[in-house]
Design a protein around this motif. Sequence first.
Motif, PDB file in Angstrom:
ATOM      1  N   LEU A   1     -24.227  13.651   0.697  1.00  0.00           N
ATOM      2  CA  LEU A   1     -24.088  14.760  -0.186  1.00  0.00           C
ATOM      3  C   LEU A   1     -23.030  14.589  -0.828  1.00  0.00           C
ATOM      4  N   LEU A   2     -23.002  15.122  -2.244  1.00  0.00           N
ATOM      5  CA  LEU A   2     -21.828  15.017  -3.086  1.00  0.00           C
ATOM      6  C   LEU A   2     -21.326  16.666  -3.200  1.00  0.00           C
ATOM      7  N   TYR A   3     -20.489  17.282  -2.885  1.00  0.00           N
ATOM      8  CA  TYR A   3     -20.297  18.545  -3.066  1.00  0.00           C
ATOM      9  C   TYR A   3     -19.340  18.817  -4.133  1.00  0.00           C
ATOM     10  N   LEU A   4     -19.455  19.326  -5.281  1.00  0.00           N
ATOM     11  CA  LEU A   4     -18.590  19.303  -6.253  1.00  0.00           C
ATOM     12  C   LEU A   4     -17.903  20.749  -6.422  1.00  0.00           C
ATOM     13  N   ALA A   5     -16.775  20.944  -5.868  1.00  0.00           N
ATOM     14  CA  ALA A   5     -16.067  22.020  -5.509  1.00  0.00           C
ATOM     15  C   ALA A   5     -15.163  22.407  -6.269  1.00  0.00           C
ATOM     16  N   GLY A   6     -14.530  23.772  -6.168  1.00  0.00           N
ATOM     17  CA  GLY A   6     -13.395  24.169  -6.883  1.00  0.00           C
ATOM     18  C   GLY A   6     -12.226  24.599  -5.931  1.00  0.00           C
ATOM     19  N   SER A   7     -11.118  24.736  -6.363  1.00  0.00           N
ATOM     20  CA  SER A   7     -10.018  25.272  -5.600  1.00  0.00           C
ATOM     21  C   SER A   7      -9.397  26.564  -6.102  1.00  0.00           C
ATOM     22  N   PRO A   8      -9.032  27.441  -5.336  1.00  0.00           N
ATOM     23  CA  PRO A   8      -9.199  27.717  -3.944  1.00  0.00           C
ATOM     24  C   PRO A   8     -10.921  27.973  -3.642  1.00  0.00           C
TER      25      PRO A   8
END
Length: 236
Positions: free
Chosen positions: A122-129
């Motif tokens: 699965l591809l999790y397109l995330a942010g930071s923080p």
Amino acid sequence: MRLLVTRPQPAAEATVSRLEAMGHRPLLLPLARAEHLPEAARRALEKPHAGIALTSAEAVRVLAELGAELEAHKTEPCFCVGEATARAARDLGFTSVHTGAGTGKSLADLIAATPVASETPLLYLAGSPRSDGLEATLRRLQVEHVTVECYRMQPIAHPPEALARLLSAGQPEAVLLYSHDTARRFAALLVEAGLKAAAFSPRYLCLSAAVAGALPDGTPVEVASRPDEESLFRLL
């Protein structure tokens, strides 16, 4: 009502417009700005993946910057943390949208329970923080996934006098807080300004208990029933 919106830009502008349409008088004090990394999302999508996981509509805004390059991926399973993110994904053209109950843990449970026709991660397109609720639960459930950061929240600095200027025009009747990091930054700004939270505003409306937990003890907090803007607005 005079309402202070601390949500990061550019999402804050949409919140202000919604509040104005409801008859409120929103004041804007964004404490962060989203820096988009569309190239990171583009490279990630080029690699084999079983589907896409999104925990923020900000990631959808990054995907929108890919234009025609995104078309081939719009039929892939798209797992969204809550209805606001799911709505943004559908508006962008995703056709197989699965909606979680508003938390990373609930989204991971949904992903684990949804069969996908692929052996790839699965591809999790995330942010930071970000919080680790989704990733920690996926690991516990042994769901193979790859996390790629496609945006970063960059702090926006305000001088302590900014709060005094807001107070000079009248006490905000409520402060809207959307993330733990934003609440932490606002609490620090109160300290720098020499203000107690209750002296600045009688109400602090928080998207979740985690957001409320970043505020000082004694802050008059109210927590939305669900971690979405509609539930936050219902507190008004």
